[in-house]
Scaffold this active site. Sequence first.
Site, short mmCIF file in Angstrom:
data_model
loop_
_atom_site.label_atom_id
_atom_site.label_comp_id
_atom_site.label_asym_id
_atom_site.label_seq_id
_atom_site.Cartn_x
_atom_site.Cartn_y
_atom_site.Cartn_z
N ASP A 1 38.57 2.82 -37.51
CA ASP A 1 38.37 4.23 -37.18
C ASP A 1 37.91 4.39 -35.73
O ASP A 1 37.28 3.50 -35.16
CB ASP A 1 37.31 4.80 -38.15
CG ASP A 1 37.31 6.32 -38.16
OD1 ASP A 1 38.30 6.92 -37.70
OD2 ASP A 1 36.32 6.90 -38.63
N HIS B 1 45.67 5.55 -30.58
CA HIS B 1 46.30 4.77 -31.65
C HIS B 1 47.05 3.57 -31.07
O HIS B 1 47.04 2.49 -31.66
CB HIS B 1 47.27 5.65 -32.46
CG HIS B 1 46.58 6.78 -33.18
ND1 HIS B 1 45.46 6.58 -33.94
CD2 HIS B 1 46.84 8.11 -33.25
CE1 HIS B 1 45.06 7.75 -34.44
NE2 HIS B 1 45.89 8.69 -34.03
N LEU C 1 47.20 -16.69 -43.01
CA LEU C 1 46.52 -15.42 -43.27
C LEU C 1 47.43 -14.41 -43.97
O LEU C 1 48.60 -14.27 -43.62
CB LEU C 1 46.05 -14.82 -41.93
CG LEU C 1 45.43 -13.43 -42.00
CD1 LEU C 1 43.98 -13.50 -42.43
CD2 LEU C 1 45.53 -12.72 -40.65
C1 IPE Z 1 40.03 6.62 -42.49
O1 IPE Z 1 39.73 7.25 -41.31
C2 IPE Z 1 41.48 6.28 -42.54
C3 IPE Z 1 41.92 5.26 -41.60
C4 IPE Z 1 41.15 4.57 -40.77
C5 IPE Z 1 43.32 4.98 -41.63
P1 IPE Z 1 39.72 8.84 -41.18
O2 IPE Z 1 39.40 9.15 -39.76
O3 IPE Z 1 40.97 9.40 -41.71
O4 IPE Z 1 38.53 9.27 -42.14
P2 IPE Z 1 37.60 10.54 -42.14
O5 IPE Z 1 38.48 11.74 -42.03
O6 IPE Z 1 36.68 10.42 -40.96
O7 IPE Z 1 36.84 10.45 -43.43
C1 IPE Z 2 41.69 5.87 -36.99
O1 IPE Z 2 41.30 6.60 -35.89
C2 IPE Z 2 43.18 5.82 -37.16
C3 IPE Z 2 43.69 6.67 -38.25
C4 IPE Z 2 42.98 7.34 -39.08
C5 IPE Z 2 45.14 6.73 -38.37
P1 IPE Z 2 41.15 8.17 -35.94
O2 IPE Z 2 42.44 8.79 -35.55
O3 IPE Z 2 40.61 8.62 -37.24
O4 IPE Z 2 40.08 8.39 -34.79
P2 IPE Z 2 38.89 9.43 -34.79
O5 IPE Z 2 38.10 9.22 -36.04
O6 IPE Z 2 39.50 10.79 -34.74
O7 IPE Z 2 38.11 9.10 -33.57
MG MG Z 3 38.73 8.93 -37.94
#
Ligand code: IPE
Ligand code: IPE
Ligand code: MG
Length: 228
Positions: free
Chosen positions: A14, A31, A125
């Site tokens: 995240d 990303h 892995l």
């Molecule tokens: C969880 O992160 C999903 C992934 C890392 C793929 P999110 O950014 O979607 O989760 P929330 O919205 O903060 O709970």
């Molecule tokens: C995690 O990073 C990747 C996915 C959920 C696809 P985020 O896109 O959730 O990044 P933040 O949480 O907005 O910083």
């Molecule tokens: Mg996120």
Amino acid sequence: MELNIPKHIAIIMDGNGRWAKKRGLPRTLGHREGAKSLRKIITHAAKLGIKHLTVYAFSTENWKRSKEEVEALMFLFKTYLKGEEKNIMENNIKFTVSGREENVSESLLTAIRRLEELSKNNTGLNLNIAFNYGGRAEIIDGINRLLKEGKKEITEEEFSKYMYRDIPDPELLIRTSGELRISNFLLWQIAYSEIYITDTLWPDFDEKELDKAIESYNKRDRRFGGVK
Ligand code: IPE
Ligand code: IPE
Ligand code: MG
């Protein structure tokens, strides 16, 4: 001291969006940078002798994001599959995906199946990518499968086999970027996982950060409800 290396590590990757925002960049660039982090972590995990690495790449809830972001994530995953094929095969990595096929394009599904098939006999892995994954969806899909088979009563051990992948539960769950929640990840499998949360954003998460998480895991007193 000899470190105890978990057999299965699960990571909620995240913070890509925040990483980009901090730099005034579009979220999609975050990303892209996150995909680079993943490559580093896979190599390091393989070197450490970790057997299974499950990474959360796209949740069943992430469809709520803008069309542009969703499309960028789909495109990135497809590019990633192409770009990583050589690395996966050269490093004896077994590639698997956990998630629903629903709403995922045929071309992406074909690319996923191809790499799964190509790498299925690799013995290093196991890189398991949770994509279009939801913990509740996985449990419901398992229940529907066992209902179809006419099962009336099953044990916890049997139910585990109805999850998307028959791999042992993660000993360690890592979440980057400081959020204190599970966000529908591996609900069944993390019953007794040790949780490590770092404020580091996923694109900044590197080999040293993984080492730190494993060191922290080594200091845990795992009681599983018992008394030591
Ligand atoms: C969880 O992160 C999903 C992934 C890392 C793929 P999110 O950014 O979607 O989760 P929330 O919205 O903060 O709970
Ligand atoms: C995690 O990073 C990747 C996915 C959920 C696809 P985020 O896109 O959730 O990044 P933040 O949480 O907005 O910083
Ligand atoms: Mg996120």
